[in-house]
Scaffold this motif. Structure first.
Motif, short mmCIF file in Angstrom:
data_model
loop_
_atom_site.label_atom_id
_atom_site.label_comp_id
_atom_site.label_asym_id
_atom_site.label_seq_id
_atom_site.Cartn_x
_atom_site.Cartn_y
_atom_site.Cartn_z
N GLN A 1 3.81 -10.31 7.73
CA GLN A 1 3.54 -9.07 7.34
C GLN A 1 3.48 -8.59 6.04
O GLN A 1 2.56 -7.86 5.72
CB GLN A 1 3.97 -8.12 8.55
N HIS A 2 4.77 -8.56 5.62
CA HIS A 2 5.06 -8.08 4.43
C HIS A 2 4.11 -8.82 3.10
O HIS A 2 3.74 -8.16 2.57
CB HIS A 2 6.61 -8.39 4.01
N TRP A 3 3.92 -10.07 3.45
CA TRP A 3 3.16 -10.75 2.27
C TRP A 3 1.79 -10.32 2.45
O TRP A 3 1.11 -10.07 1.33
CB TRP A 3 3.32 -12.19 2.80
N ARG A 4 1.17 -10.04 3.52
CA ARG A 4 -0.04 -9.60 3.72
C ARG A 4 -0.40 -8.32 3.06
O ARG A 4 -1.14 -7.90 2.54
CB ARG A 4 -0.74 -9.66 5.08
N THR A 5 0.80 -7.43 3.12
CA THR A 5 0.81 -6.14 2.74
C THR A 5 0.63 -6.24 1.16
O THR A 5 -0.04 -5.45 0.59
CB THR A 5 1.98 -5.45 3.21
N VAL A 6 1.35 -7.02 0.65
CA VAL A 6 1.71 -7.08 -0.77
C VAL A 6 0.20 -7.81 -1.47
O VAL A 6 -0.28 -7.21 -2.32
CB VAL A 6 2.90 -8.17 -1.21
N LEU A 7 -0.35 -8.77 -0.79
CA LEU A 7 -1.63 -9.33 -1.19
C LEU A 7 -2.72 -8.33 -1.29
O LEU A 7 -3.44 -8.29 -2.18
CB LEU A 7 -2.07 -10.33 -0.42
N ALA A 8 -2.43 -7.57 -0.17
CA ALA A 8 -3.79 -6.44 -0.04
C ALA A 8 -3.48 -5.14 -1.06
O ALA A 8 -4.36 -4.49 -1.00
CB ALA A 8 -3.93 -6.24 1.38
N VAL B 1 4.38 -9.69 -15.30
CA VAL B 1 5.39 -8.49 -14.47
C VAL B 1 4.66 -8.18 -13.18
O VAL B 1 3.72 -7.73 -13.37
CB VAL B 1 5.76 -7.43 -15.46
N SER B 2 5.35 -7.90 -12.06
CA SER B 2 4.69 -7.75 -10.79
C SER B 2 5.80 -6.88 -10.22
O SER B 2 6.64 -7.51 -9.74
CB SER B 2 4.09 -8.87 -9.96
N THR B 3 5.27 -5.62 -9.61
CA THR B 3 6.20 -4.86 -8.81
C THR B 3 5.55 -4.10 -7.60
O THR B 3 4.05 -4.08 -7.80
CB THR B 3 6.80 -3.60 -9.75
N HIS B 4 6.09 -4.00 -6.34
CA HIS B 4 5.26 -3.57 -5.28
C HIS B 4 5.98 -2.55 -4.61
O HIS B 4 5.63 -2.14 -3.30
CB HIS B 4 5.11 -4.94 -4.43
N LYS B 5 7.20 -2.08 -5.38
CA LYS B 5 7.86 -0.77 -4.86
C LYS B 5 7.03 0.47 -4.50
O LYS B 5 7.28 1.32 -3.64
CB LYS B 5 8.97 -0.50 -5.70
N ALA B 6 5.81 0.68 -5.24
CA ALA B 6 4.87 1.73 -5.09
C ALA B 6 4.08 1.61 -3.65
O ALA B 6 3.93 2.63 -3.11
CB ALA B 6 3.87 1.71 -6.10
N LEU B 7 4.14 0.28 -3.14
CA LEU B 7 3.66 0.17 -1.77
C LEU B 7 4.57 0.66 -0.55
O LEU B 7 3.95 1.15 0.40
CB LEU B 7 3.15 -1.15 -1.35
N THR B 8 5.86 0.50 -0.98
CA THR B 8 6.84 0.79 0.06
C THR B 8 7.96 1.76 0.06
O THR B 8 8.36 2.36 0.98
CB THR B 8 7.69 -0.84 0.35
N GLY B 9 7.96 2.23 -1.35
CA GLY B 9 9.16 3.18 -1.65
C GLY B 9 10.26 2.30 -2.13
O GLY B 9 10.27 1.03 -1.93
N ARG B 10 11.17 3.14 -2.61
CA ARG B 10 12.52 2.45 -3.06
C ARG B 10 13.55 2.64 -1.96
O ARG B 10 14.21 3.54 -1.71
CB ARG B 10 12.99 3.27 -4.44
N ALA B 11 13.93 1.48 -1.53
CA ALA B 11 15.02 1.34 -0.63
C ALA B 11 16.41 0.90 -0.86
O ALA B 11 16.98 0.48 0.04
CB ALA B 11 14.39 0.24 0.69
N HIS B 12 16.50 1.39 -2.28
CA HIS B 12 18.13 1.10 -2.68
C HIS B 12 18.21 -0.32 -2.62
O HIS B 12 17.48 -1.26 -3.09
CB HIS B 12 19.13 1.99 -2.12
N ARG C 1 -1.66 -2.66 -0.18
CA ARG C 1 -1.79 -1.51 0.69
C ARG C 1 -0.76 -0.64 0.72
O ARG C 1 0.65 -0.93 0.68
CB ARG C 1 -2.00 -2.10 2.14
N ARG C 2 -0.90 0.47 0.45
CA ARG C 2 0.37 1.49 0.28
C ARG C 2 1.01 2.08 1.62
O ARG C 2 -0.04 2.46 2.60
CB ARG C 2 -0.12 2.81 -0.66
#
Length: 418
Positions: A25-32, A331-342, A34-35
């Motif tokens: 599920q995490h991978w599908r969110t990253v590929l898509a 460079v690739s980041t995906h924190k904008a999709l999930t927020g910063r969980a420390h 989705r925020r």
């Protein structure tokens, strides 16, 4: 076999995050792209400047542990129970160690059991009885998840908890490699977090680094001209880190190897004007590359800390340019999709990198839309196939912690590469 000959590979990934429950599920969110951030619902945040965050929606902790353990522990530990169970199942290992002293637990933690502690302290000061529950003394404690998971899975080897704010999620994997080299067969590593409670949000708001935007689509934008701070999030990832020969003997598949790591410190507190020391941050990256025997040109993916605070983003870009020069890797980041969980967020970045190699796909970065001045890097705009299968994952913790981790991914073997 010497310590240096004992290699550590990742054979299981368990994700419990705003991006989904389970690695797929995490991978599908990253590929898509989705925020998954939105209004905080775990408590009433209407009176706070920051009212958005990343929550693990539709999470049912009873699927992963019994009621007796649930009443003794905080949601942060419940997320850890779930991520660990998913990681063990993914690795094809039993839920309890067949040889307890060969298994260890090394997790990271920043904030501990916030929701549990908040509830009990409110009861202490608001009820006539002036009491707290019997489990208040242990449920909030930052090492509670390590203790509970080691008991649940009968992992009696050398265990511990690392506290380095967001950098600790990477440090836990580095420590897992050391534990493997010293004789353990299996180490449960990674981190989960739940910094979404009135007290926890107030502590984060005091830093001045939280985003106060009200539109989830624009609230967390690392390296962007509109960057205005980060959104807090819960969740993270737990990994099964296994000694290579042990994994091979049972025919286990591997996501990749933890090949090198580096950790440095700025020797300075985070202040209202600080941005971290790019020199020390770059030194952590170089240490990781050196220990992995990897040249900068071999790296084909960088996953950055991506705080989303303009001065921190510029400092991070400066550190990356110092290490890689003009030929910086994507460079690739995906924190904008999930927020910063420390701590959980940096562990989640490791999961993303390993899954990228498993699926033979480097995922496009979730921004920036318009790169801010001083943040010019080679942001991955479209997914592509990996070149060398070497990733550098970076993280910084408040008050000066810097960490970097080098991963060597394993090519997929006849699996779905979509």
């Amino acid at each position: 076999m010497t310590e240096r000959q004992r290699r550590a590979v990742v054979t299981g990934i368990g994700v419990v995050a705003p991006s989904g429950v389970g690695a797929n599920q995490h991978w599908r969110t990253v590929l898509a792209g989705r925020r998954r951030t939105g209004p905080i619902t775990l408590f009433d945040a209407s009176g706070y400047p920051t009212r958005l965050g990343g929550e693990v929606t539709d999470f049912d902790p009873t699927r992963y542990t019994d009621n007796r353990a649930l009443v003794q522990t905080d949601r942060w530990t419940h997320l850890g129970f779930a991520a660990t169970q998913l990681a063990l199942a993914d690795a094809g290992l039993p839920e309890q160690a067949p040889e307890p002293y060969d298994w260890a637990v090394t997790l990271a933690s920043s904030s501990g059991g916030n929701l549990f502690g908040q509830r009990e302290l409110q009861r202490l000061w608001s009820s006539p009885a002036r009491t707290v529950g019997a489990y208040q003394s242990i449920a909030w404690f930052y090492a509670a998840s390590v203790g509970q998971i080691s008991i649940r899975h009968q992992a009696k080897g050398p265990s511990g908890v690392l506290v380095a704010e967001s950098a600790g999620g990477l440090d836990s994997l580095a420590h897992a490699v050391r534990t493997i080299r010293r004789g353990a067969s299996v180490v449960l590593a990674g981190a989960t977090e739940c910094p979404l409670s009135p007290y926890a949000l107030a502590c984060q708001a005091r830093s001045g680094l939280l985003s106060e935007a009200t539109d989830p689509e624009r609230a967390y934008r690392p390296f962007d001209v509109d960057a205005c701070g980060y959104l807090p999030a819960e969740g993270g990832a737990v990994f099964v880190v296994e000694e290579y020969a042990h994994a091979a003997a049972r025919g286990a598949r591997s996501y990749g190897e933890v090949a090198g790591w580096g950790a440095t410190h700025d020797a300075a507190h985070t202040s209202s004007t600080s941005a971290g020391d790019p020199h020390q941050y770059a030194r952590a990256m170089r240490l990781a590359l050196s220990r992995a025997d990897v040249e900068p040109a071999e790296v084909d993916l960088v996953v950055p800390d991506a705080l989303g605070v303009p001065r921190y983003d510029r400092a991070e870009a400066t550190a990356l340019r110092a290490v890689f020069g003009a030929d910086a890797p994507p460079v690739s980041t995906h924190k904008a999709l999930t927020g910063r969980a420390h701590q959980g967020g940096s562990a989640l970045d490791v999961a993303t990198a390993l899954l990228a190699y498993r699926h033979d796909t480097l995922p496009a970065s979730a921004g920036p839309q318009t790169v801010a001045e001083g943040c010019e890097l080679d942001f991955l705009r479209q997914r592509r196939r990996p070149r060398s299968r070497v990733a550098l994952v970076c993280a910084r913790g408040f008050d000066g912690f810097n960490s970097a981790l080098v991963l060597r991914g394993v090519a997929p073997a006849g699996e779905d590469r979509r």
